[in-house]
Motif scaffolding. Structure first.
Motif, PDB file in Angstrom:
ATOM      1  N   LEU A 140       0.836  -1.203   0.000  1.00  0.00           N
ATOM      2  CA  LEU A 140       0.000   0.000   0.000  1.00  0.00           C
ATOM      3  C   LEU A 140       0.872   1.254   0.000  1.00  0.00           C
ATOM      4  CD1 LEU A 140      -2.678  -1.079   2.644  1.00  0.00           C
ATOM      5  CD2 LEU A 140      -2.951  -1.020   0.159  1.00  0.00           C
ATOM      6  N   ASP A 141       1.939   1.232   0.791  1.00  0.00           N
ATOM      7  CA  ASP A 141       2.852   2.369   0.845  1.00  0.00           C
ATOM      8  C   ASP A 141       3.463   2.640  -0.528  1.00  0.00           C
ATOM      9  OD1 ASP A 141       4.256   4.418   2.320  1.00  0.00           O
ATOM     10  OD2 ASP A 141       6.054   3.179   2.153  1.00  0.00           O
ATOM     11  N   ALA A 142       3.815   1.574  -1.243  1.00  0.00           N
ATOM     12  CA  ALA A 142       4.402   1.724  -2.574  1.00  0.00           C
ATOM     13  C   ALA A 142       3.399   2.348  -3.545  1.00  0.00           C
ATOM     14  CB  ALA A 142       4.862   0.364  -3.094  1.00  0.00           C
ATOM     15  N   ILE A 143       2.129   1.988  -3.409  1.00  0.00           N
ATOM     16  CA  ILE A 143       1.097   2.550  -4.289  1.00  0.00           C
ATOM     17  C   ILE A 143       0.978   4.051  -4.067  1.00  0.00           C
ATOM     18  CG2 ILE A 143      -1.398   2.628  -4.715  1.00  0.00           C
ATOM     19  CD1 ILE A 143      -1.445  -0.404  -4.134  1.00  0.00           C
TER      20      ILE A 143
ATOM     21  N   SER B 283       4.085   5.973  -5.258  1.00  0.00           N
ATOM     22  CA  SER B 283       4.049   6.109  -6.713  1.00  0.00           C
ATOM     23  C   SER B 283       3.077   7.204  -7.134  1.00  0.00           C
ATOM     24  CB  SER B 283       3.642   4.778  -7.356  1.00  0.00           C
ATOM     25  OG  SER B 283       3.454   4.914  -8.748  1.00  0.00           O
ATOM     26  N   ALA B 284       1.918   7.268  -6.459  1.00  0.00           N
ATOM     27  CA  ALA B 284       0.928   8.295  -6.774  1.00  0.00           C
ATOM     28  C   ALA B 284       1.486   9.686  -6.510  1.00  0.00           C
ATOM     29  CB  ALA B 284      -0.340   8.065  -5.959  1.00  0.00           C
ATOM     30  N   SER B 285       2.178   9.858  -5.370  1.00  0.00           N
ATOM     31  CA  SER B 285       2.747  11.155  -5.027  1.00  0.00           C
ATOM     32  C   SER B 285       3.789  11.589  -6.041  1.00  0.00           C
ATOM     33  CB  SER B 285       3.362  11.085  -3.626  1.00  0.00           C
ATOM     34  OG  SER B 285       4.008  12.292  -3.293  1.00  0.00           O
ATOM     35  N   GLN B 286       4.666  10.672  -6.428  1.00  0.00           N
ATOM     36  CA  GLN B 286       5.711  11.008  -7.394  1.00  0.00           C
ATOM     37  C   GLN B 286       5.115  11.357  -8.751  1.00  0.00           C
ATOM     38  OE1 GLN B 286       7.973   7.376  -7.037  1.00  0.00           O
ATOM     39  NE2 GLN B 286       9.417   8.276  -5.577  1.00  0.00           N
ATOM     40  N   GLN B 287       4.062  10.639  -9.133  1.00  0.00           N
ATOM     41  CA  GLN B 287       3.439  10.902 -10.421  1.00  0.00           C
ATOM     42  C   GLN B 287       2.778  12.272 -10.449  1.00  0.00           C
ATOM     43  OE1 GLN B 287       0.255   8.193 -11.644  1.00  0.00           O
ATOM     44  NE2 GLN B 287       1.089   8.223 -13.706  1.00  0.00           N
ATOM     45  N   ARG B 288       2.176  12.700  -9.319  1.00  0.00           N
ATOM     46  CA  ARG B 288       1.569  14.028  -9.248  1.00  0.00           C
ATOM     47  C   ARG B 288       2.611  15.110  -9.452  1.00  0.00           C
ATOM     48  NH1 ARG B 288      -1.067  12.454  -3.965  1.00  0.00           N
ATOM     49  NH2 ARG B 288      -2.840  11.186  -4.576  1.00  0.00           N
ATOM     50  N   LYS B 289       3.769  14.988  -8.800  1.00  0.00           N
ATOM     51  CA  LYS B 289       4.806  16.005  -8.916  1.00  0.00           C
ATOM     52  C   LYS B 289       5.358  16.078 -10.333  1.00  0.00           C
ATOM     53  CE  LYS B 289       6.127  15.549  -4.056  1.00  0.00           C
ATOM     54  NZ  LYS B 289       7.169  15.101  -3.101  1.00  0.00           N
ATOM     55  N   THR B 290       5.579  14.922 -10.944  1.00  0.00           N
ATOM     56  CA  THR B 290       6.079  14.905 -12.317  1.00  0.00           C
ATOM     57  C   THR B 290       5.072  15.531 -13.265  1.00  0.00           C
ATOM     58  OG1 THR B 290       7.340  12.896 -11.868  1.00  0.00           O
ATOM     59  CG2 THR B 290       6.919  13.414 -14.176  1.00  0.00           C
ATOM     60  N   ARG B 291       3.792  15.192 -13.071  1.00  0.00           N
ATOM     61  CA  ARG B 291       2.751  15.737 -13.943  1.00  0.00           C
ATOM     62  C   ARG B 291       2.678  17.240 -13.832  1.00  0.00           C
ATOM     63  NH1 ARG B 291      -1.366  18.494 -13.957  1.00  0.00           N
ATOM     64  NH2 ARG B 291      -1.041  18.836 -11.734  1.00  0.00           N
TER      65      ARG B 291
END
Length: 442
Positions: free
Chosen positions: A290-293, A296-304
């Motif tokens: 769950l932590d990995a999910i 990943s979501a947090s990193q994807q938001r920043k990149t986007r």
């Protein structure tokens, strides 16, 4: 709530607990007038301002002109609880009707207002039951650089141009803020996939989020549809920087979250469904997954967010028929934009720098370091939608001969520090005053 030790709890936990005990919330982006007194001992009138719309909403006690000699002064006692310091304060509200519509809220703890970054938030709630039989209101101050501020902005979906508003306390716990029918539709689809054994296929179908350029194109199309604008031509738009900020920070993020919810919810359900011993067992044993999910979501938001900002700047340049190259490599560097092109940049010299480098950073922090007008031998501009940049950073950029480019509303705002600095200009100024006509194709 027990006052003793209240200030030892994490701020976000305090906020949620207090919101659950409140009937209504008031959130305001603090202006410099609200906070400058805290860092300046020479200023004697300490306090923040309550907009007239909020004062008249019933959230606060009614004001009374109780001094016949000064009928223009309206006042009301308003005892307040400040969980960050654990204090009950004998606060007061004063409205000088001959000076303006806002009401001054005074007798408050100075320390929570000191050293705040621009864009920090004040959160207030009216309690169902008074604290210590006197205080019906509580206040929290969230620095704009804090995690709690980011959480609140996300939970309440505060827009780029947010100033103040009243909220239902349930909004704090309703982090998704999607329409009920959309949520019910998604829940139904996931439950159906679980029953039919097709959850893996459902996840596969929703895993691939639109590519950044596709997502940005959807956001631009939505913005143009709502506003009726034909394009993002910066020479025609009155405030092209505000348009770019609104599309990248508000419109596109709302679209992205709809896609993200489908994907992440399905991934979490899959992880938990594979555990057969109950919810608690499933969460504890599956925590690393769950932590990995969520990581990943947090990193994807920043990149986007970063790529989105660049895309919409590119779109405005293109709609304005301005010549430019993106991500052109020069001397080991990869500027976001070179105007008009890399060949011009390479032949430019200090005496006649007829090229422009435009970098883009949604938030500055220290990530702008490495840009140098001296090394690039041209005019360097740094575009941002960060409303939290402090004077020392702006001054440091000026020493490096880097000009900040910000949305028009931020350049004019008294809540930010850009208005008093000549090396901070608006997008409109950059495009209409700093870019030579020869860089345009028309």
């Amino acid at each position: 709530m027990d006052l003793i030790g209240a200030n030892e709890k994490p701020v976000w936990n305090q906020l949620k607990e207090l919101a659950d005990s409140s009937t209504r919330l008031f959130v305001k982006k603090l202006s410099r007038n609200d906070t400058s007194w805290a860092d300046d001992p020479s200023k004697h009138q300490a306090g923040f301002y309550i907009p007239s719309e909020v004062r008249e909403s019933g959230l606060f006690p009614p004001l009374v002109a109780d001094n016949p000699d000064k009928p223009h002064i309206f006042r009301a006692p308003c005892p307040s609880f400040w969980p960050q310091t654990g204090e009950l304060k004998p606060s007061n509200m004063r409205h000088y009707s001959n000076k303006g519509p806002e009401t001054h809220f005074t007798t408050i703890p100075h320390e929570v207002f000191r050293g705040l970054h621009p864009g920090s938030l004040l959160v207030c709630g009216r309690l169902r039951e008074p604290m210590a039989e006197t205080a019906h209101h509580w206040f929290l101050v969230l620095d704009s650089e804090s995690e709690e501020c980011e959480l609140l902005e996300t939970a309440l979906e505060l827009s780029a141009d947010f100033r103040f508003s009243l909220f239902d306390p349930d909004a704090i716990n309703d982090a998704s803020r999607f329409e009920a029918d959309q949520l019910e539709d998604l829940i139904g689809k996931i439950e159906h996939a679980l029953r039919t054994g097709t959850l893996d296929q459902f996840i596969k179908d929703v895993t691939a989020l639109p590519r950044p350029n596709e997502l940005a194109a959807q956001a631009k199309a939505e913005y143009l549809r709502v506003t009726g604008e034909p394009d993002l031509d910066p020479f025609r738009l009155e405030a092209p920087g505000d348009a770019i900020m609104r599309i990248s920070r508000d419109v596109e993020y709302a679209i992205f979250r709809r896609y993200e919810l489908r994907r992440r919810a399905a991934e979490v359900v899959k992880v938990l469904a594979e555990q057969k011993r109950g919810v608690a067992d499933a969460v504890v044993r599956s925590f690393p997954d769950l932590d990995a999910i969520f990581l990943s979501a947090s990193q994807q938001r920043k990149t986007r967010a970063g790529r989105s900002f660049e895309f919409h700047i590119s779109s405005a340049l293109a709609d304005g028929k301005i010549r430019f190259e993106e991500q052109a490599i020069t001397g080991g560097r990869r500027p976001d934009f070179v105007l008009p092109d890399l060949r011009t940049l390479k032949r430019a010299d200090r005496a006649n720098a007829d090229a422009i480098v435009l970098a883009a950073k949604t938030t500055l922090r220290d990530r702008w370091k490495g840009l140098s007008s001296e090394a690039l031998r041209c005019h360097v501009y740094l575009a941002t939608v960060d409303d939290r940049v402090m004077t020392p950073v702006i001054d440091e950029l000026a020493r490096e001969r880097i000009t900040l480019v910000v949305p028009e509303s931020l350049k004019a705002s008294k809540d930010c520090f850009y208005s008093t600095h000549s090396n901070a200009i608006s997008f409109k100024q950059l495009l209409t005053e700093r870019i030579p006509f020869g860089m345009r194709t028309r």
